[in-house]
Write a protein that holds these residues in place. Structure first.
Motif, PDB file in Angstrom:
ATOM      1  N   LYS A  62      60.265 118.868 -13.421  1.00 64.98           N
ATOM      2  CA  LYS A  62      60.012 120.251 -13.012  1.00 64.98           C
ATOM      3  C   LYS A  62      58.639 120.695 -13.478  1.00 64.98           C
ATOM      4  O   LYS A  62      57.873 121.286 -12.706  1.00 64.98           O
ATOM      5  N   LYS A 108      55.996 118.808 -11.357  1.00 67.13           N
ATOM      6  CA  LYS A 108      56.521 118.532 -10.020  1.00 67.13           C
ATOM      7  C   LYS A 108      55.451 118.016  -9.070  1.00 67.13           C
ATOM      8  O   LYS A 108      55.690 117.107  -8.264  1.00 67.13           O
ATOM      9  N   VAL A 115      55.745 114.793  -5.994  1.00 64.93           N
ATOM     10  CA  VAL A 115      56.027 115.131  -4.591  1.00 64.93           C
ATOM     11  C   VAL A 115      54.804 114.944  -3.688  1.00 64.93           C
ATOM     12  O   VAL A 115      54.723 115.521  -2.625  1.00 64.93           O
ATOM     13  N   GLY A 138      54.138 113.871   0.716  1.00 65.05           N
ATOM     14  CA  GLY A 138      55.336 114.257   1.447  1.00 65.05           C
ATOM     15  C   GLY A 138      56.645 113.776   0.876  1.00 65.05           C
ATOM     16  O   GLY A 138      57.707 114.027   1.453  1.00 65.05           O
ATOM     17  N   GLN A 139      56.623 113.107  -0.268  1.00 64.91           N
ATOM     18  CA  GLN A 139      57.870 112.637  -0.848  1.00 64.91           C
ATOM     19  C   GLN A 139      58.506 113.716  -1.713  1.00 64.91           C
ATOM     20  O   GLN A 139      57.823 114.601  -2.227  1.00 64.91           O
ATOM     21  N   SER A 140      59.822 113.653  -1.878  1.00 70.25           N
ATOM     22  CA  SER A 140      60.549 114.560  -2.757  1.00 70.25           C
ATOM     23  C   SER A 140      60.680 113.912  -4.129  1.00 70.25           C
ATOM     24  O   SER A 140      60.365 112.727  -4.311  1.00 70.25           O
ATOM     25  N   GLU A 141      61.176 114.695  -5.104  1.00 72.63           N
ATOM     26  CA  GLU A 141      61.420 114.121  -6.421  1.00 72.63           C
ATOM     27  C   GLU A 141      62.415 112.967  -6.334  1.00 72.63           C
ATOM     28  O   GLU A 141      62.257 111.937  -6.988  1.00 72.63           O
ATOM     29  N   ILE A 142      63.451 113.134  -5.478  1.00 76.55           N
ATOM     30  CA  ILE A 142      64.461 112.085  -5.347  1.00 76.55           C
ATOM     31  C   ILE A 142      63.857 110.845  -4.687  1.00 76.55           C
ATOM     32  O   ILE A 142      64.193 109.713  -5.054  1.00 76.55           O
ATOM     33  N   ASP A 143      62.929 111.034  -3.735  1.00 75.88           N
ATOM     34  CA  ASP A 143      62.231 109.887  -3.139  1.00 75.88           C
ATOM     35  C   ASP A 143      61.494 109.105  -4.223  1.00 75.88           C
ATOM     36  O   ASP A 143      61.527 107.869  -4.244  1.00 75.88           O
ATOM     37  N   ALA A 189      71.085 110.469   0.030  1.00 78.55           N
ATOM     38  CA  ALA A 189      70.459 111.629   0.658  1.00 78.55           C
ATOM     39  C   ALA A 189      71.438 112.806   0.626  1.00 78.55           C
ATOM     40  O   ALA A 189      72.656 112.624   0.718  1.00 78.55           O
ATOM     41  N   LYS A 246      71.955 117.438  -4.346  1.00 78.10           N
ATOM     42  CA  LYS A 246      71.217 118.605  -4.821  1.00 78.10           C
ATOM     43  C   LYS A 246      70.569 118.272  -6.164  1.00 78.10           C
ATOM     44  O   LYS A 246      71.192 117.673  -7.034  1.00 78.10           O
ATOM     45  N   LEU A 247      69.314 118.695  -6.309  1.00 79.89           N
ATOM     46  CA  LEU A 247      68.570 118.392  -7.530  1.00 79.89           C
ATOM     47  C   LEU A 247      68.639 119.553  -8.511  1.00 79.89           C
ATOM     48  O   LEU A 247      68.454 120.712  -8.141  1.00 79.89           O
TER      49      LEU A 247
END
Length: 234
Positions: free
Chosen positions: A191, A194, A198, A201-206, A218, A221-222
């Motif tokens: 966080k 962050k 990211v 274009g990637q997310s934290e989960i990516d 997929a 929720k994070l």
């Protein structure tokens, strides 16, 4: 005169190289002696601080260039981790780095010919110069909430493998990444920084899934769990 200047430059370069190599050797021996299972034997270091002080004296004489990225990064990662230990020892006994005001943003350390705070090592000398989120898994802040400190120095010729290994270790640790039914709770590191996770274009989960053996599905929720600032002492 030109020949004398050239010989002087060669001598300086050789001395600088020798000093840098000595730092890595001493740092490696220090971590092997006082670190195990991610915990630091602060009590023993405080009782006999000679090895710590010797490394810091050497570190202050080291000069590294960003042009030699692996040596530069390895030096400043080790210097950060050793300076954290020094900061703890200077206030020992203590239960947390946060128990000491200004630990990260005011206390200055003599490293690489500079008087520098820990935040500037992390943010100005490393993160601002190199786009590599793996730094967050090797810079250890002296608390249990951090990824674990390894019992060896980061070295130029093994740096990339060490960065990846420590990132994988953290992101596959069920205490660091807590996957539940339809939710994943992660360290507040993701966080606070962050933007480092990211990019493109990637997310934290990516980002997490790049290094995980068991991918997070997929749609999860994070969330973030509270950071544990208790001292990472043995």
């Amino acid at each position: 005169m030109k020949k004398i200047l050239t010989l002087g430059l060669i001598l300086f370069i050789n001395m600088s190289f020798a000093q840098t190599q000595l730092f890595f050797e001493k740092a490696d021996a220090f971590f092997k002696t006082y670190v195990s299972n991610g915990k630091v034997d602060y009590a023993s270091i405080h009782k006999s601080p000679e090895k710590l002080n010797e490394i810091l004296e050497i570190a202050n004489k080291v000069s590294v260039s960003k042009d030699d990225a692996n040596t530069y990064q390895a030096f400043w990662i080790n210097a950060y981790n050793i300076s954290v230990i020094k900061g703890i020892i200077d206030k020992y006994p203590t239960n947390s780095p946060l128990a000491n005001p200004g630990f990260f943003d005011k206390t200055k350390h003599n490293i690489g010919g500079k008087k520098i705070i820990l935040n500037d090592i992390e943010n100005k000398l490393l993160r601002a110069q190199f786009d590599d989120a793996r730094f967050h898994f090797v810079l250890v802040c002296g608390a249990l909430g951090c990824p674990p400190l390894i019992d060896e120095a980061y070295l130029p010729n093994t740096l990339d493998a060490q960065l990846t290994r420590q990132t994988k270790l953290a992101l596959n640790n069920p205490n660091f990444i807590k996957v539940k039914k339809n939710k994943v709770e992660v360290s507040e590191i993701l966080k606070w920084y962050k933007g480092d996770f990211v990019k493109k274009g990637q997310s934290e989960i990516d980002f997490i899934n790049k290094y995980r053996d068991q991918k997070i599905p997929a749609g999860h929720k994070l969330g973030y769990y509270s950071y544990n600032w208790t001292l990472n002492a043995k």
